[in-house]
Write an enzyme that holds these catalytic residues in place. Structure first.
Site, short mmCIF file in Angstrom:
data_model
loop_
_atom_site.label_atom_id
_atom_site.label_comp_id
_atom_site.label_asym_id
_atom_site.label_seq_id
_atom_site.Cartn_x
_atom_site.Cartn_y
_atom_site.Cartn_z
N GLY A 1 9.40 -42.51 0.83
CA GLY A 1 8.50 -43.11 -0.15
C GLY A 1 6.85 -43.70 0.63
O GLY A 1 6.60 -42.68 1.50
N GLU B 1 1.02 -1.12 -0.31
CA GLU B 1 -0.11 -0.19 -0.17
C GLU B 1 1.17 1.11 0.06
O GLU B 1 0.87 1.87 -0.47
CB GLU B 1 -1.11 0.02 1.54
N LEU C 1 18.09 -34.88 -5.84
CA LEU C 1 16.77 -34.35 -4.69
C LEU C 1 17.27 -32.92 -5.63
O LEU C 1 16.78 -32.13 -4.76
CB LEU C 1 17.34 -34.66 -3.76
N ALA D 1 5.43 -40.74 3.07
CA ALA D 1 4.22 -40.12 2.89
C ALA D 1 2.98 -40.87 3.76
O ALA D 1 2.38 -40.06 4.28
CB ALA D 1 4.02 -41.09 2.01
C1 AOF Z 1 0.55 -5.18 4.53
N1 AOF Z 1 1.18 -4.64 3.43
O1 AOF Z 1 2.21 -5.28 1.66
C2 AOF Z 1 2.74 -6.36 3.76
C3 AOF Z 1 1.81 -6.77 4.42
O2 AOF Z 1 7.79 -6.04 9.43
P1 AOF Z 1 6.94 -5.76 8.54
O3 AOF Z 1 6.63 -4.66 8.71
O4 AOF Z 1 7.88 -6.10 6.94
O5 AOF Z 1 5.22 -6.46 8.63
C4 AOF Z 1 5.53 -7.66 8.60
C5 AOF Z 1 3.86 -8.08 8.62
O6 AOF Z 1 3.09 -7.75 8.15
C6 AOF Z 1 3.30 -9.63 7.99
O7 AOF Z 1 3.73 -10.51 8.62
C7 AOF Z 1 1.84 -9.86 7.76
O8 AOF Z 1 1.19 -9.52 8.76
C8 AOF Z 1 2.54 -8.02 7.27
N2 AOF Z 1 2.51 -8.55 6.11
N3 AOF Z 1 0.88 -6.03 5.51
O9 AOF Z 1 -0.37 -4.96 4.77
C9 AOF Z 1 1.66 -5.62 3.05
N4 AOF Z 1 3.66 -6.92 3.47
ZN ZN Z 2 1.63 -2.57 6.31
#
Ligand code: AOF
Ligand code: ZN
Length: 341
Positions: free
Chosen positions: A271, A55, A207, A275
């Site tokens: 295997g 955002e 792998l 699983a």
């Molecule tokens: C959002 N927009 O683009 C993302 C979000 O440590 P920070 O500040 O980078 O926060 C990480 C957390 O924020 C992540 O675990 C998830 O809950 C949220 N990610 N939130 O509004 C974003 N990448």
């Molecule tokens: Zn955020």
């Protein structure tokens, strides 16, 4: 009011933007700012932990005041916490955004609550728009958040009658080249690939994730072996670009340790005993079953005992997809009642 067709379109585009970001400790998130009449004003996506959230990345393209009265379309509920970066809910409010449309709730204890914060500030909020696609994109990240362990895909190849090998143990090659290429492509999307010592000793797998010409694909999963038996010094897996990790004991501990190593997505490749132990432990989130049109018969079943003694205990799955790969079928399934929502 529900989301408009333009908002659904914008969400699909935001999901494409999200995919540009890296998979890692943070989720892949995309955001689009729409004007009141539905024009795209700005776009952004999250480029990994420590960088601006989607955002904020989108708003950064706009001059102050330009987002006034706009709609933000975001693939994840805007966060409400100060982590490595500040709260997105506050950034949207400060920018004058009047409506927020998002796909799925943020499951984090600290980061969630953005929707409530936005509503409290008078912003209209609409959620669960294109939620299935957002879920699919973030499945492994959501599993790590909800369950504290990586997302687990269990894969096997079997004959039409459910056998994984002939009675002498030979199993190469039940399925054809198209199915094998599909496995390699999916291996390359995993962070780790797990086999038991039985498979490692019997098949000597490399792998690695390889292209059809045998060359290594750019991303390689970490090779992991489960079990106590020693891996021979000459095993092919020692030529893997990443060092082999071996766990002797408990599956839950192995998965927790892998999570701590940053592994979000594991691919369990064999295997039948390994699983079955994932299934018994309720640790299988997804199944990839490659079915070849061949009959083998005999005792070498694709899955060992699950402790199911009466049909009511059978593990019910839902089929998510069926694909034809050359002469083979791929069935993608998941536990019918489980899953993170
Ligand atoms: C959002 N927009 O683009 C993302 C979000 O440590 P920070 O500040 O980078 O926060 C990480 C957390 O924020 C992540 O675990 C998830 O809950 C949220 N990610 N939130 O509004 C974003 N990448
Ligand atoms: Zn955020």
């Amino acid at each position: 009011m529900t989301a408009t067709p333009a908002e659904h379109d914008a969400m699909r585009r935001a999901l494409d933007l999200a995919r540009r970001g890296p998979r890692g400790v943070n989720p892949q998130v995309g955001a689009i700012i729409l004007s009141a009449d539905g024009e795209i004003l700005a776009e952004g996506w999250h480029r990994g932990a420590g960088t601006p959230h989607a955002e904020v990345a989108a708003l950064a393209h706009l001059a102050p005041g330009d987002a006034q009265g706009s709609t933000a379309v975001v693939t994840l509920e805007p966060c409400n916490h100060t982590g490595r970066t500040g709260p997105c809910a506050e950034a949207l409010i400060a920018a004058g955004v009047s409506r927020v449309v998002y796909a799925i709730d943020d499951p984090g204890d600290a980061s969630s609550g953005g929707a409530a914060r936005l509503r409290a500030a008078g912003v209209a909020v609409e959620s669960h728009v294109e939620a299935d696609a957002a879920h699919a994109l973030l499945d492994s990240w959501l599993t790590v958040q909800a369950l504290g362990r990586p997302h687990v895909t269990v894969k096997w190849a079997q004959s039409l009658d459910g056998r994984a090998a002939a009675s002498d143990g030979t199993s190469q090659w039940i399925t054809g080249p198209a199915a094998r290429a599909d496995v390699h492509r999916r291996r390359a999307e995993a962070d780790a690939i797990i086999v038991g010592t039985g498979t490692l000793l019997a098949d000597d797998p490399a792998l690695t994730a390889r292209a059809e010409d045998g060359s290594l694909l750019p991303h390689q999963p970490m090779p992991v072996v489960l079990g106590e038996r020693a891996v021979p010094a000459g095993a092919a897996v020692h030529r893997h670009p990443l060092p082999l990790v071996q766990y002797a004991g408990d599956l839950d501990e192995a998965l927790a340790d892998l999570r701590d190593r940053g592994v979000h997505r594991v691919f369990v490749e064999g295997g039948p005993a390994v699983a079955a132990s994932f299934v018994r432990g309720g640790l299988a989130d997804e199944f990839l079953v490659y079915v070849a049109p061949v009959l083998i018969g005999g005792e070498m079943l694709a899955l060992r005992d699950l402790g199911v003694t009466t049909i009511g205990e059978a593990r019910r799955l839902s089929v998510h997809a069926v694909e034809k790969l050359g002469d083979d079928l791929l069935i993608v399934a998941a536990p019918a009642t489980e899953g993170v929502s």
